[in-house]
Scaffold this motif. Structure first.
Motif, PDB file in Angstrom:
ATOM      1  N   LEU A 216      15.024 -22.750  20.467  1.00  0.00           N
ATOM      2  CA  LEU A 216      14.645 -21.342  20.420  1.00  0.00           C
ATOM      3  C   LEU A 216      15.568 -20.510  21.318  1.00  0.00           C
ATOM      4  N   LYS A 217      15.825 -21.018  22.527  1.00  0.00           N
ATOM      5  CA  LYS A 217      16.701 -20.301  23.467  1.00  0.00           C
ATOM      6  C   LYS A 217      18.140 -20.210  22.954  1.00  0.00           C
ATOM      7  N   ALA A 218      18.530 -21.185  22.133  1.00  0.00           N
ATOM      8  CA  ALA A 218      19.908 -21.224  21.647  1.00  0.00           C
ATOM      9  C   ALA A 218      20.149 -20.313  20.443  1.00  0.00           C
ATOM     10  N   GLU A 222      20.510 -11.638  17.942  1.00  0.00           N
ATOM     11  CA  GLU A 222      20.011 -10.848  16.819  1.00  0.00           C
ATOM     12  C   GLU A 222      18.891 -11.577  16.069  1.00  0.00           C
ATOM     13  N   LYS A 223      18.950 -12.912  16.034  1.00  0.00           N
ATOM     14  CA  LYS A 223      17.884 -13.681  15.375  1.00  0.00           C
ATOM     15  C   LYS A 223      16.606 -13.651  16.206  1.00  0.00           C
ATOM     16  N   LEU A 224      16.749 -13.731  17.530  1.00  0.00           N
ATOM     17  CA  LEU A 224      15.582 -13.612  18.400  1.00  0.00           C
ATOM     18  C   LEU A 224      14.941 -12.239  18.260  1.00  0.00           C
ATOM     19  N   ALA A 225      15.760 -11.209  18.152  1.00  0.00           N
ATOM     20  CA  ALA A 225      15.241  -9.861  17.972  1.00  0.00           C
ATOM     21  C   ALA A 225      14.496  -9.741  16.650  1.00  0.00           C
ATOM     22  N   GLU A 226      15.014 -10.409  15.627  1.00  0.00           N
ATOM     23  CA  GLU A 226      14.346 -10.394  14.322  1.00  0.00           C
ATOM     24  C   GLU A 226      12.986 -11.077  14.396  1.00  0.00           C
ATOM     25  N   LEU A 227      12.933 -12.212  15.087  1.00  0.00           N
ATOM     26  CA  LEU A 227      11.662 -12.921  15.264  1.00  0.00           C
ATOM     27  C   LEU A 227      10.671 -12.080  16.059  1.00  0.00           C
ATOM     28  N   ARG A 228      11.183 -11.359  17.044  1.00  0.00           N
ATOM     29  CA  ARG A 228      10.335 -10.478  17.843  1.00  0.00           C
ATOM     30  C   ARG A 228       9.771  -9.350  16.986  1.00  0.00           C
ATOM     31  N   ASP A 229      10.625  -8.743  16.185  1.00  0.00           N
ATOM     32  CA  ASP A 229      10.212  -7.569  15.423  1.00  0.00           C
ATOM     33  C   ASP A 229       9.254  -7.911  14.292  1.00  0.00           C
ATOM     34  N   ALA A 232       6.912 -13.064  14.599  1.00  0.00           N
ATOM     35  CA  ALA A 232       6.954 -14.524  14.640  1.00  0.00           C
ATOM     36  C   ALA A 232       7.125 -15.053  16.059  1.00  0.00           C
ATOM     37  N   LEU A 233       7.851 -14.320  16.895  1.00  0.00           N
ATOM     38  CA  LEU A 233       8.113 -14.808  18.249  1.00  0.00           C
ATOM     39  C   LEU A 233       6.817 -14.910  19.059  1.00  0.00           C
ATOM     40  N   GLY A 234       5.947 -13.935  18.897  1.00  0.00           N
ATOM     41  CA  GLY A 234       4.668 -13.991  19.594  1.00  0.00           C
ATOM     42  C   GLY A 234       3.838 -15.181  19.155  1.00  0.00           C
ATOM     43  N   GLN A 235       3.873 -15.500  17.857  1.00  0.00           N
ATOM     44  CA  GLN A 235       3.117 -16.657  17.360  1.00  0.00           C
ATOM     45  C   GLN A 235       3.723 -17.964  17.879  1.00  0.00           C
ATOM     46  N   ILE A 236       5.041 -17.992  17.979  1.00  0.00           N
ATOM     47  CA  ILE A 236       5.702 -19.180  18.516  1.00  0.00           C
ATOM     48  C   ILE A 236       5.282 -19.415  19.962  1.00  0.00           C
ATOM     49  N   TYR A 237       5.259 -18.357  20.761  1.00  0.00           N
ATOM     50  CA  TYR A 237       4.868 -18.512  22.162  1.00  0.00           C
ATOM     51  C   TYR A 237       3.399 -18.913  22.290  1.00  0.00           C
ATOM     52  N   ALA A 238       2.551 -18.392  21.395  1.00  0.00           N
ATOM     53  CA  ALA A 238       1.138 -18.798  21.410  1.00  0.00           C
ATOM     54  C   ALA A 238       1.023 -20.292  21.140  1.00  0.00           C
TER      55      ALA A 238
END
Length: 266
Positions: A216-218, A222-229, A232-238
């Motif tokens: 995930l860190k790698a 722009e892909k992390l920003a897409e997951l955030r927007d 999906a990123l919030g669900q991953i952290y949950a």
């Protein structure tokens, strides 16, 4: 998605195996017009027969407060881990009481209703588990009134419709994680203590799929920003936070084990 039909459904070829359901039948006023549902003192006792329950992605945050949320099988099905042994659920007592402080998955709350897949006609059909003890002839809450779905049945249909939409959203979420190659195999281990206090031999409790924090860190920024927007990123952290729940499961298992001998002697 259109509402699931409830008439002329018995002749349709249905497919699908569903946890908890013993005798699902397409809901039909001609066949089930006299059926109703009775209230149960312990409505979720049936969950005690399994140690995991499927979750949708929007339930990750709520579920993380109660149990580990992991991915299982070739399809990477998200599930709530509710026990350490097959057939044992640590969130349902031997008397059938569901822990009042634990989250109840939507998969459980929709029972005894469920959608069946009519592949021939490319549609979903609302079914009811005729084998559920709460479903009886002349039950206190009728399924039909004057040949039409009762308010209770309409609410059940709406719930199942919403669940189906969340199920499809979950499939898309898992597919996205797979495309990004974020999954890794993990094991849940327990290290018991010897009588002298030293560490005993580690025991493997389970093997499952989880999101790799390193992968995930790698990811590119722009892909992390897409997951955030897209949420999906919030669900991953949950999901990742929920993995701390293995310790809670172990504690519940010890508590259950300690209670069993005393209960047997009474």
């Amino acid at each position: 998605m259109t509402d699931a039909p409830m008439t002329d459904a018995s002749s349709s070829p249905l497919s699908g195996n569903v946890l908890f359901y013993n005798q699902p039948e397409p809901l039909d006023p001609a066949r089930h017009g006299g059926l109703g549902v009775n209230a149960a003192d312990k409505p979720y006792a049936f969950v005690g027969a399994t140690n995991f329950v499927p979750l949708t992605v929007t339930e990750f945050a709520a579920g993380a407060l109660s149990f580990p949320v992991v991915f299982m099988g070739d399809q990477k099905q998200p599930v709530a881990v509710m026990g350490l042994r097959q057939g044992e659920n640590l969130y349902v007592s031997n008397e059938g009481d569901y822990r009042p402080d634990a989250y109840i998955p939507a998969y459980v709350r929709r029972f005894p209703f469920v959608f069946a897949d009519d592949k021939q006609n490319s549609r979903l059909i609302l079914c009811i588990d005729r084998g559920a003890p709460i479903v009886t002839e002349g039950g206190e809450t009728p399924l039909f009134v004057d040949g039409q779905p009762s308010d209770y049945t309409k609410m059940a249909m709406e719930f199942c419709n919403n669940f189906e939409q969340e199920r499809l959203r979950t499939e898309a979420f898992v597919q996205l994680l797979g495309e990004l190659d974020l999954f890794e195999t993990r094991t849940a281990n327990f290290t018991p203590r010897n009588p002298d206090g030293s560490a005993g031999e580690p025991q493997r409790l389970a093997e499952y799929f989880a999101v790799s924090e390193d992968k995930l860190k790698a990811l590119p920024a722009e892909k992390l920003a897409e997951l955030r927007d897209n949420g999906a990123l919030g669900q991953i952290y949950a999901h990742l936070v929920s993995l701390l729940g293995w310790d809670r499961l172990i504690a519940l298992a010890f508590q259950r084990s300690a209670q069993t001998p005393s209960a047997a002697n009474n």
